[in-house]
Scaffold this motif. Structure first.
Motif, PDB file in Angstrom:
ATOM      1  N   LEU A 157      43.920  52.245  47.254  1.00 55.54           N
ATOM      2  CA  LEU A 157      43.770  50.794  47.118  1.00 55.54           C
ATOM      3  C   LEU A 157      43.204  50.485  45.730  1.00 55.54           C
ATOM      4  N   VAL A 158      43.884  49.615  44.995  1.00 54.15           N
ATOM      5  CA  VAL A 158      43.392  49.151  43.694  1.00 54.15           C
ATOM      6  C   VAL A 158      42.868  47.731  43.888  1.00 54.15           C
ATOM      7  N   VAL A 159      41.618  47.492  43.518  1.00 53.59           N
ATOM      8  CA  VAL A 159      41.004  46.175  43.703  1.00 53.59           C
ATOM      9  C   VAL A 159      41.062  45.393  42.392  1.00 53.59           C
ATOM     10  N   GLY A 160      41.676  44.205  42.437  1.00 55.41           N
ATOM     11  CA  GLY A 160      41.768  43.357  41.250  1.00 55.41           C
ATOM     12  C   GLY A 160      43.162  42.749  41.139  1.00 55.41           C
ATOM     13  N   SER A 161      43.329  41.858  40.175  1.00 56.16           N
ATOM     14  CA  SER A 161      44.601  41.121  40.097  1.00 56.16           C
ATOM     15  C   SER A 161      45.120  40.952  38.675  1.00 56.16           C
ATOM     16  N   GLY A 162      44.572  41.708  37.722  1.00 54.39           N
ATOM     17  CA  GLY A 162      44.965  41.476  36.333  1.00 54.39           C
ATOM     18  C   GLY A 162      45.870  42.553  35.762  1.00 54.39           C
ATOM     19  N   GLY A 163      46.045  42.503  34.437  1.00 54.78           N
ATOM     20  CA  GLY A 163      46.860  43.488  33.744  1.00 54.78           C
ATOM     21  C   GLY A 163      46.280  44.887  33.877  1.00 54.78           C
ATOM     22  N   ARG A 164      44.962  44.958  33.863  1.00 54.16           N
ATOM     23  CA  ARG A 164      44.293  46.261  34.034  1.00 54.16           C
ATOM     24  C   ARG A 164      44.680  46.896  35.365  1.00 54.16           C
ATOM     25  N   GLU A 165      44.637  46.090  36.422  1.00 57.30           N
ATOM     26  CA  GLU A 165      44.933  46.643  37.742  1.00 57.30           C
ATOM     27  C   GLU A 165      46.411  46.979  37.875  1.00 57.30           C
ATOM     28  N   HIS A 166      47.281  46.153  37.253  1.00 55.50           N
ATOM     29  CA  HIS A 166      48.701  46.501  37.270  1.00 55.50           C
ATOM     30  C   HIS A 166      48.918  47.828  36.552  1.00 55.50           C
ATOM     31  N   ALA A 167      48.224  48.006  35.420  1.00 56.46           N
ATOM     32  CA  ALA A 167      48.382  49.253  34.662  1.00 56.46           C
ATOM     33  C   ALA A 167      47.863  50.454  35.463  1.00 56.46           C
ATOM     34  N   GLY A 212      40.739  38.892  48.256  1.00 56.85           N
ATOM     35  CA  GLY A 212      40.289  38.663  46.893  1.00 56.85           C
ATOM     36  C   GLY A 212      39.481  39.852  46.374  1.00 56.85           C
ATOM     37  N   ALA A 213      39.495  40.048  45.045  1.00 53.14           N
ATOM     38  CA  ALA A 213      38.790  41.185  44.456  1.00 53.14           C
ATOM     39  C   ALA A 213      37.284  41.093  44.682  1.00 53.14           C
ATOM     40  N   GLU A 214      36.768  39.879  44.824  1.00 51.70           N
ATOM     41  CA  GLU A 214      35.321  39.728  44.995  1.00 51.70           C
ATOM     42  C   GLU A 214      34.916  39.617  46.460  1.00 51.70           C
ATOM     43  N   ASP A 215      35.901  39.719  47.336  1.00 48.71           N
ATOM     44  CA  ASP A 215      35.632  39.630  48.772  1.00 48.71           C
ATOM     45  C   ASP A 215      35.213  41.018  49.263  1.00 48.71           C
TER      46      ASP A 215
END
Ligand code: AMP
Ligand code: GLY
Length: 429
Positions: free
Chosen positions: A4-14, A47-50
């Motif tokens: 599981l990757v937590v987050g929603s940005g370019g970093r997490e996509h990478a 959500g990433a902060e949930d």
């Protein structure tokens, strides 16, 4: 592995993309992910902060590894809670994430560990803070102690600017409790770079160096952003500097944290200022000084660094999280990478969302990572200020940059803009 990757940005996509390139086929999930991660992972409506939501999902679904992207859930103790449930997580515990969450704490640790950094003093009272300015000369740097979404740092050229920044933070409460204390810091002269170190509680392996472009406009003008582009490696960091960065900066911090009972595992990201020979030396006497630490992968540095990593990425992450990292866990490809951020008009101020994006199909030598996108009625639309992160790869920096811009030129959405001078410092050498 089930990851599981937590987050929603370019970093997490990478991160998810690089995991999808491992020889083993992983079962990948993102919480919440974006329109880009959808193609390689299952996006979860969490959500990433949930923190409770993520822990709840992990308890039920028992992933082999959870990789936490952003700082906020780290500071909130997501990794602590996952560990309590016996779930392996990549990222520091909350006490370790204070290296990013509190600049005051990071300074204390650095001072104790003898790590070269700008001299700083901490104030909660505006009158006392202003009275101290005289000790620092100009320019001088005013920083909010806590997390302020990258906006809590003012490099003041004049005493008036410094006083205004102190008043905004301590009297005007601009950053709430994050600005209840300010650091007045010595200005460091030179060129910045990012070193992302994999740290397993005791040992460290440095990922390839990178440099990001924080200002919104070409020529490093305009307001600071989360980052408008990056490239790797950053030639300002020579091979000869790397052992010293590891032995004199990263490892002393890891040991100092350990002596305080904090086993730091995950990324320790050192933002460094490299002062050129003959430049104004910092009071520390060193030409390499720490500007800041982050407790996570950098964004957009990750989009430039991860495509250069060979071997099995899941093993690298897992060994780091398990505390058994070895030098041999990392292999780096010869390719050079350059990343350009495509942003929404108005960013880093206010901007429109929901604009349809075209031209996303693949192109040789380039990878398109999604930062702020959503899939709506089968169309990919913008949902953030930083929308896409286009990475070009090549044998030389020139080819990498050309590949990135060739792909960027095929993409369009209303209001789109990007910097045209990614890697200008490296080309200027
Ligand atoms: P930070 O949030 O600590 O990374 O600071 C944001 C940016 O402000 C850095 O990337 C630097 O460009 C600049 N900055 C922070 N501290 C200093 C310093 N002591 N000297 C010069 N520039 C600094
Ligand atoms: N690119 C800067 C950061 O991730 O903090």
């Amino acid at each position: 592995m089930k990851i599981l990757v937590v987050g929603s940005g370019g970093r997490e996509h990478a991160i998810a993309w690089r995991l999808s390139k491992d020889a083993d086929r992983h079962e990948l999930y993102c919480a919440p992910g974006n329109a880009g991660t959808l193609a390689i992972a299952e996006n979860l409506p969490i959500g990433a902060e949930d923190v409770e939501g993520v822990v709840g999902w992990a308890e039920t679904n028992r992933p082999d590894l959870v990789v936490v992207g952003p700082e906020a859930p780290l500071v909130k103790g997501l990794v602590d809670k996952l560990e309590e449930k016996g779930i392996l997580a990549f990222g520091p515990v909350a006490a370790g994430a204070r290296m990013e969450g509190s600049k005051r704490f990071a300074k204390e640790v650095m001072e104790k560990a003898g790590v070269p950094t700008g001299k700083a003093e901490v104030y909660a009272d505006a009158v006392q803070a202003k009275a101290a300015l005289g000790k620092f000369g100009l320019p001088v740097v005013i920083k909010a102690d806590g997390l302020a979404a990258g906006k809590g740092v003012v490099v003041a050229e004049t005493r008036e600017q410094a006083e205004a920044a102190i008043d905004e933070m301590l009297v005007g409460n601009k950053f709430g409790s994050a600005g209840a204390e300010v650091l007045i810091e010595e200005f460091l002269d030179g060129e910045e770079c990012s070193i992302l170190a994999m740290v397993d509680g005791e040992n460290a392996v440095l990922l390839p160096s990178s440099q990001d472009h924080k200002r919104v406009f070409d020529g490093d003008r305009g307001p600071n952003t989360g980052g408008m582009g990056a490239y790797s490696p950053a030639p300002v960091v020579t091979e000869a500097m790397l052992p010293a960065i590891k032995e004199q900066i990263i490892l002393p911090v890891v040991r100092e944290l350990k002596s305080r009972g904090i086993v730091y595992r995950g990324i320790l990201y050192a933002g460094l200022m490299i002062t050129p020979e003959g430049g104004k030396r910092a009071l520390s006497g060193s030409l390499v000084n720490v500007v800041e630490f982050n407790a996570r992968f950098g964004d957009p540095e990750t989009e430039a660094v991860l495509p250069r990593i060979g071997g099995d990425f899941a093993t690298l992450l897992k060994h780091t999280a398990q505390g058994c990292l070895k030098d041999g866990d990392l292999t780096v490809k010869d390719e050079v990478a350059a990343t350009v951020i495509l942003a929404s008009g108005g960013y880093p101020g206010s901007y429109a969302k929901g604009k349809e994006i075209t031209g996303l199909e693949g192109r040789d030598g380039a990878i398109v990572f999604h930062c702020g996108t959503k899939l709506v009625d089968g169309k990919t639309v913008t949902s953030g200020g930083r929308v896409l992160s286009v990475t070009g790869l090549g044998a030389t920096l020139r080819t990498a940059v050309d590949n990135a811009y060739a792909k960027a030129g095929e993409i369009a959405f209303e209001g789109m803009f990007y910097r045209k001078d990614i890697a200008h410092r490296a080309f200027g050498r």
